[in-house]
Design a protein around this motif. Structure first.
Motif, PDB file in Angstrom:
ATOM      1  N   HIS A  29       0.854  -1.185   0.000  1.00 13.44           N
ATOM      2  CA  HIS A  29       0.000   0.000   0.000  1.00 13.44           C
ATOM      3  C   HIS A  29       0.892   1.238   0.000  1.00 13.44           C
ATOM      4  CE1 HIS A  29      -2.870  -3.011   1.388  1.00 13.44           C
ATOM      5  NE2 HIS A  29      -3.837  -2.174   1.026  1.00 13.44           N
ATOM      6  N   ARG A  30       0.666   2.118  -0.975  1.00 12.17           N
ATOM      7  CA  ARG A  30       1.524   3.304  -1.082  1.00 12.17           C
ATOM      8  C   ARG A  30       1.468   4.182   0.153  1.00 12.17           C
ATOM      9  NH1 ARG A  30       0.662   5.582  -7.143  1.00 12.17           N
ATOM     10  NH2 ARG A  30       1.564   3.799  -8.193  1.00 12.17           N
ATOM     11  N   ASP A  31       0.262   4.384   0.681  1.00  5.57           N
ATOM     12  CA  ASP A  31       0.140   5.268   1.838  1.00  5.57           C
ATOM     13  C   ASP A  31       0.827   4.678   3.065  1.00  5.57           C
ATOM     14  OD1 ASP A  31      -1.774   3.268   1.850  1.00  5.57           O
ATOM     15  OD2 ASP A  31      -3.391   4.535   2.630  1.00  5.57           O
ATOM     16  N   ALA A  32       0.676   3.375   3.277  1.00  3.69           N
ATOM     17  CA  ALA A  32       1.339   2.732   4.418  1.00  3.69           C
ATOM     18  C   ALA A  32       2.852   2.711   4.225  1.00  3.69           C
ATOM     19  CB  ALA A  32       0.815   1.309   4.598  1.00  3.69           C
ATOM     20  N   THR A  33       3.307   2.500   2.986  1.00  4.07           N
ATOM     21  CA  THR A  33       4.742   2.529   2.704  1.00  4.07           C
ATOM     22  C   THR A  33       5.303   3.923   2.961  1.00  4.07           C
ATOM     23  OG1 THR A  33       4.506   0.798   1.041  1.00  4.07           O
ATOM     24  CG2 THR A  33       6.502   2.116   0.943  1.00  4.07           C
ATOM     25  N   ALA A  34       4.542   4.948   2.609  1.00  2.00           N
ATOM     26  CA  ALA A  34       4.976   6.325   2.873  1.00  2.00           C
ATOM     27  C   ALA A  34       5.122   6.567   4.372  1.00  2.00           C
ATOM     28  CB  ALA A  34       3.994   7.319   2.264  1.00  2.00           C
TER      29      ALA A  34
END
Length: 199
Positions: A29-34
């Motif tokens: 997940h991009r948001d969680a990775t961010a």
């Protein structure tokens, strides 16, 4: 021979397996990775600054490596988890000292980032994490995040101007392994609640 899931070892294995799945899901997940990357980078910068290995520079660009750097890489400086810098990198407004502390800080920063990333995933997908609308995932990560500052304990005392006895300073040497154990425990605590089938 497989371990039954009702045994303590079986439950622990299941929790670790769920944590592994949840950790890979965080990175999908991009948001969680961010959240993971932002937290890890921020933590590492604060960690290096607190150790005095990241400071304002005087301008210019320069790289200096000490003689016998490889032999000095594992040499303790102030305690068992504080190592002697072996290189100085001046890059304009920043001066950075490289030592084994950077690798230790990077490991702790990754654990702190993964804890917050997993907590963020639990908050964003509460049904998948079996926590409904409660904040147990967030609350479980708070002690681990706070424990990550244990590695900088003596420096924090010096910055605050608090006189510390030899016993207190000696006790801080053992807080780094305790912080790592708490971070791993918190990761499993939140990760075991994730239901891989719902992700």
């Amino acid at each position: 021979m497989s371990t039954p899931k009702s045994s303590p070892l079986g439950r622990f294995g299941d929790a670790v397996s769920r944590t592994r799945v949840a950790s890979t899901e965080v990175l999908r997940h991009r948001d969680a990775t961010a959240v993971v990357v932002g937290t890890a980078v921020g933590y590492l910068l604060i960690y290096l600054y607190a150790l005095g290995h990241l400071a304002p520079g005087l301008g210019g660009f320069d790289v200096t490596v000490v003689q016998g750097a490889l032999g000095k890489l594992f040499r303790p400086e102030l305690g068992p988890f504080s190592f002697t810098p072996i290189a100085r990198i001046s890059a304009g407004p920043v001066t950075y000292l490289f030592s084994l502390n950077t690798l230790l800080g990077l490991g702790i920063a990754a654990l702190v980032g993964l804890n917050l990333g997993l907590t963020y995933l639990a908050w964003r997908q509460p049904a998948a994490c079996g926590i409904g609308s409660s904040s147990s995932g967030f609350l479980a990560s708070i002690p681990a995040v706070l424990s990550g500052t244990a590695c900088c304990g003596p420096i924090v005392l010096v910055l605050l101007g608090i006189q510390a006895s030899g016993i207190v300073v000696t006790a801080f040497q053992f807080l780094l392994p305790v912080a790592v154990v708490l971070l791993l425990g918190s990761l499993v605590l939140v990760g075991r609640q994730v239901d891989p089938a719902r992700l």
